[in-house]
Design a protein around this motif. Structure first.
Motif, mmCIF file in Angstrom:
data_model
loop_
_atom_site.group_PDB
_atom_site.id
_atom_site.type_symbol
_atom_site.label_atom_id
_atom_site.label_comp_id
_atom_site.label_asym_id
_atom_site.label_seq_id
_atom_site.Cartn_x
_atom_site.Cartn_y
_atom_site.Cartn_z
ATOM 1 N N GLU A 812 0.830 -1.201 0.000
ATOM 2 C CA GLU A 812 0.000 0.000 0.000
ATOM 3 C C GLU A 812 0.869 1.258 0.000
ATOM 4 N N VAL A 813 1.951 1.248 0.793
ATOM 5 C CA VAL A 813 2.873 2.386 0.808
ATOM 6 C C VAL A 813 3.485 2.571 -0.574
ATOM 7 N N VAL A 814 3.896 1.472 -1.196
ATOM 8 C CA VAL A 814 4.494 1.535 -2.533
ATOM 9 C C VAL A 814 3.502 2.091 -3.547
ATOM 10 N N ALA A 815 2.242 1.639 -3.453
ATOM 11 C CA ALA A 815 1.231 2.101 -4.415
ATOM 12 C C ALA A 815 1.011 3.609 -4.298
ATOM 13 N N LYS A 816 0.903 4.105 -3.060
ATOM 14 C CA LYS A 816 0.688 5.542 -2.859
ATOM 15 C C LYS A 816 1.909 6.342 -3.287
ATOM 16 N N LEU A 817 3.101 5.793 -3.018
ATOM 17 C CA LEU A 817 4.321 6.463 -3.448
ATOM 18 C C LEU A 817 4.384 6.557 -4.971
ATOM 19 N N GLY A 818 3.974 5.464 -5.642
ATOM 20 C CA GLY A 818 3.946 5.488 -7.100
ATOM 21 C C GLY A 818 3.020 6.561 -7.648
ATOM 22 N N GLU A 819 1.855 6.731 -6.980
ATOM 23 C CA GLU A 819 0.928 7.787 -7.404
ATOM 24 C C GLU A 819 1.546 9.167 -7.192
ATOM 25 N N GLU A 820 2.259 9.342 -6.089
ATOM 26 C CA GLU A 820 2.886 10.629 -5.806
ATOM 27 C C GLU A 820 3.987 10.962 -6.803
ATOM 28 N N LEU A 821 4.655 9.924 -7.290
ATOM 29 C CA LEU A 821 5.793 10.133 -8.179
ATOM 30 C C LEU A 821 5.427 10.025 -9.659
#
Length: 881
Positions: A812-821
């Motif tokens: 979940e952290v990775v998914a949100k980070l991907g959206e941010e980047l």
């Protein structure tokens, strides 16, 4: 008492019932004839979300059978993060704690038993997901949906317990409504008898929404005033309550052989279903209930004439009670025509109807009555229901606390539980075999306690002191064995040596610092360096050690054989000379090593050098004993342990170790030992008894106590080797609970994609790649810190799996980070790069923010060394993902 191969022992019990947070408190409630109903004020109910219009309705019953603290949980003990604990069904949380308590009460630490332990358990309807997590569920991402499912579905109750407690037997969730508990008991007994497991943890949990009453409606199961009047003419129903209970089961013959505390014996059980031969799906059936009771008696090979009590399902409904008594009468009439000889009762009159946990409450109540040989009152019974003809049947409702006497055989009882939908269960219990007198041993014992904080350790010490004072007849050896073998070791530790429970209770109550050893262990416990002085023992002390410590005896026998005096070890130890002193010191070191206190080094003076030579295997034992007698060696092997040189006061080099002259030096190698060990993570252990202090076994146990407090992983099976193991119920782990709760309507966990202009990538500086890497690192650390609930700093170089995080959280952290980047971050990156620093450095290379090559090549930030536990966790989590 005849023992059958099919007998199953109840060796541990734990509960959280209304008005009782332990088995001992539950017995108080039962034996005092108390009802545990809680009544609420309008203000309390309004604060709990009950609409004012409902409260104005005269049919609204402002009462409940509840347990406090359902929002509290010791998440750290079970390695849950803050976020995981908040979304976990409180039923699962409470049952986890109850399961651990039951195993500890049985005297078993799963980490120190090879026995496969099965789990058979059930939970009630998950109202937390409905009322508190509904908004989050509807707004969640697919990953969060999956996490919420794992945290809240009934299917994962038993397997989560197995995972968190490392139980390797079958793990099966059982759900048959109100009969769940006893069906789980029946299923577990079959598994034990079939060899699928050697122990079984069995139980159930049910929670109502906290601080609420209910709406009474004529003809429904709910009581109009909150009282359950089982079998009474005024009975109008029951009140649904909250609670959890668990028992530990084991085949009786093995329980007896292993010295387990046997609360009661399960002689037999049966389950069935009513089918469709009844007035409706929720209605009871005389034929179905009668058949299951008769079947259980047949399986147990028990004549109903010998059963002195039945714990009824007893819901206190005008329809259900007469049907239940009629069914019981039908089943009993095949074996007896006596009237009024069998007591009848219902625990629901005390604590309400606990739904899935109802049968467990009845089972624990009945086991306690058998153990105390006491019948407790069934409450609120004045006049019988007119549809029940007690005068013509074998039953009477027991309304007084009375001694339970048997006729010619053991006390026996039946326990019933019937589920809505028609699944019926009945269990036949018998009192446990008479406990033999513990052998009278006037010897010291090592008692140990541990906890995860100083406060919890003090609470544990106080609880144990009170328990020992309240039970002065407890066998001190059994107390020591239960604490040593049946409890997990934590970082804050306490140990003492005591010759009696009275002495132990006094020392604990007073906090006697002269006798109590305390310590806090680190990740790497301090390592012991044995100090050897060549000092002998008083003959009485060596004789005591030879008789009571097998490892000491074996080493002393080896010494006697080495000097060609086989069978004369006791005489050799009693002599006044250097060889006897060397034998004693060598045997002490061997005993401590067998107990788990292996030396990390040796320092010696005088003839203690001979002992050091033997322990370090620089000389064979016979030559080392000859050296103690003054005969110098011709050839020495390099020592296998670090040894302080008597010449230099520093650790011997390999060349020094080969020099025979070093081993005959007269200098004191212990003179500057403190300076040598300062800051090295090592400490001294003096093997021989200091002047003026008790010697023998007391001294050896005191050394072990000191080492336990400093973090040694004592092998308590070795400490108690050569003795019959006996276990007794003792106070259990002191939970350090914190609030983990999502209020209804809390939207804080909603997953929303930020507008493009507000995303992390919008703050990137094209001219400063390092600034961009720091932004990613800070974002990742903050995101993981939130998941950890602020209990841990998101340390950049700490393995995240060691902190208890699972892959679903990190995905979940990775998914949100991907959206941010605006960049597709590989979902499994944290498995290969399990720290924040290594993860971000790898991601920076993938994004081309810093020079480097593909992951795994030169320039890639190396993943840190991963602990075995983290490796196992990562492997499991990769499979989940």
């Amino acid at each position: 008492m005849t023992i059958s191969d099919s007998d199953v022992a109840i060796i541990g019990m734990a509960c959280r019932f209304p008005g009782a947070d332990s088995v001992d408190r539950f017995w108080d409630v039962l034996s005092e004839g108390r009802e545990t109903l809680t009544r609420y004020t309008d203000e309390e109910l309004l604060a709990a979300g009950v609409p004012a219009a409902q409260l104005a309705d005269p049919r609204y019953v402002k009462a409940a059978q509840t347990i406090p603290g359902t929002d509290l949980f010791d998440s750290g003990l079970f390695q849950f993060t803050q976020d995981e604990a908040e979304i976990l069904d409180p039923q699962h949380r409470i049952f986890l704690e109850c399961a651990l308590e039951a195993l500890e009460r049985a005297g078993y630490d799963p980490e120190r038993t090879d026995a496969p332990i099965g789990v058979y358990a059930g939970a009630g309807m998950n109202t937390y997901l409905l009322h508190n997590l509904g908004e989050r569920y509807r707004a969640a991402s697919s990953v969060d949906h999956y996490r919420l499912m794992l945290a809240n579905d009934k299917d994962f109750l038993a397997t989560r317990v197995s995972y968190k407690l490392n139980l390797t037997g079958p793990s099966i969730s059982v759900n048959t409504a109100c009969s769940t508990s006893l069906v789980a008991v029946h299923t577990a007994c079959l598994a034990l008898l079939g060899g699928e497991c050697d122990m079984a943890l069995v139980g159930a949990v049910h929670l109502n929404p906290p601080d609420r009453g209910y709406q009474y409606q004529e003809g429904m199961i709910f009581s109009p005033d909150g009282h359950c009047r089982a079998f009474d003419a005024e009975a109008r129903g029951t009140v649904i309550g909250s609670g959890a209970g668990a028992v530990v089961l084991k085949r009786l013959k093995e329980a007896l052989a292993d010295g387990d505390w046997i609360h009661a014996v399960i002689k037999g059980s049966a389950i069935n279903n009513d089918g469709s031969a009844k007035t409706g799906y929720t209605a009871p059936s005389i034929s179905g209930q009668a058949a299951v009771v008769a079947d259980a008696q047949d399986v147990a090979d028990v004549d109903p004439e010998t059963i002195g009590y039945v714990e009824a399902h007893g819901t206190g409904t005008p329809l259900g009670d007469p049907i239940e008594v009629a069914a019981l009468t039908e089943a009993f009439r095949d074996g007896t025509d006596r009237t009024g000889h069998c007591a009848l009762g219902s625990v629901k009159t005390n604590i309400g109807h606990l739904d899935t946990a109802a049968g467990m409450a009845g089972l624990i109540k009945t086991a306690l009555m058998l153990e105390h040989r006491t019948l407790v009152p069934s409450l609120h019974f004045t006049e019988p229901n007119p549809d029940i003809d007690f005068a013509a049947g074998p039953f009477f409702v027991n309304t007084e606390k009375t001694e339970w006497r048997s006729g010619t055989g053991p006390l026996r009882a039946g326990v019933s539980s019937f589920g809505i939908g028609g699944t019926n269960a009945h269990v036949i219990l018998q009192e446990g075999p008479a406990r033999g007198q513990a052998p009278h041993e006037s010897r010291p014992e090592l008692l140990v306690l541990s906890a995860r904080s100083e406060d919890a350790l003090e609470q544990a010490a106080t609880a144990l002191a009170r328990h020992l004072r309240a039970n002065p007849g407890l066998d001190t050896a059994a107390v020591a064995q239960t604490l040593g073998l049946g409890r997990r070791a934590h970082t804050h530790r306490l140990a003492l040596v005591a010759g009696s429970t009275r002495s132990a209770a006094m020392a604990l109550a007073l906090g006697d610092e002269e006798r109590i050893r305390r310590g806090v262990t680190g990740r790497e416990p301090s390592a012991p360096v044995f100090v050897l002085t060549g000092t002998g023992a008083d003959p009485a002390d060596s004789a005591e050690l030879y008789a009571s410590v097998p490892a000491y005896r074996d080493a002393a026998d080896a010494c006697a054989a080495a000097v060609e005096r086989p069978g004369e070890a006791e005489a050799l130890l009693a002599e006044d000379g250097a060889v006897a002193a060397c034998c004693h010191e060598y045997a002490l070191a061997a005993a401590l090593t067998a107990w788990g206190v292996a030396p990390a080094g040796l320092a010696a003076t005088g003839t203690g050098l001979a002992t050091a030579a033997a322990l370090a295997e620089a000389l064979p034992l016979a030559e080392a004993l000859a050296l103690a007698g003054g005969t110098g060696p011709h050839r020495v092997s390099p020592p296998r342990l670090p040894v302080v040189s008597p010449r230099t006061g520093r650790w011997m080099t390999e060349d020094e170790g080969r020099d025979p002259a070093v081993w005959t030096a007269r200098a004191d190698a212990t003179a500057s030992l403190d300076a040598l060990l300062d800051g090295t993570g090592r400490h001294t252990v003096h093997l021989t008894t200091p002047d003026g202090e008790p010697g023998g076994l007391t001294h050896l146990l005191a050394v072990a106590a000191e080492q336990w407090a400093l973090g040694a992983d004592l092998d308590f099976a070795a400490v108690h080797a050569g003795r019959d193991i006996r276990r007794v119920p003792l106070p259990t782990h002191r939970f350090e609970r914190r609030r983990h709760w999502v209020e209804p309507g809390d939207h804080s966990a909603r997953t929303e994609v930020a507008p493009a202009g507000d995303r992390l990538i919008a703050r990137f500086d094209p001219a400063d790649p390092q600034h961009n890497v720091e932004l990613i690192r800070d974002y990742t650390a903050e995101a993981i810190g939130k998941v950890l609930g602020g209990r841990h700093l998101a340390v950049l170089d700490t393995n995240l799996f060691d902190l208890g995080l699972d892959s679903l959280v990190l995905i979940e952290v990775v998914a949100k980070l991907g959206e941010e980047l605006g960049f597709e971050v590989p979902a499994a990156s944290f498995v290969e790069f399990p720290t924040i620093r290594s993860f971000v450095d790898n991601l920076a290379e993938l994004m081309g923010l810093v020079p480097g090559t593909a992951p795994g090549g030169a320039g890639t930030a190396p993943a840190p060394r991963t602990s075995r536990r983290a490796q196992r966790a990562a492997a499991r989590h990769t499979g989940q993902a």
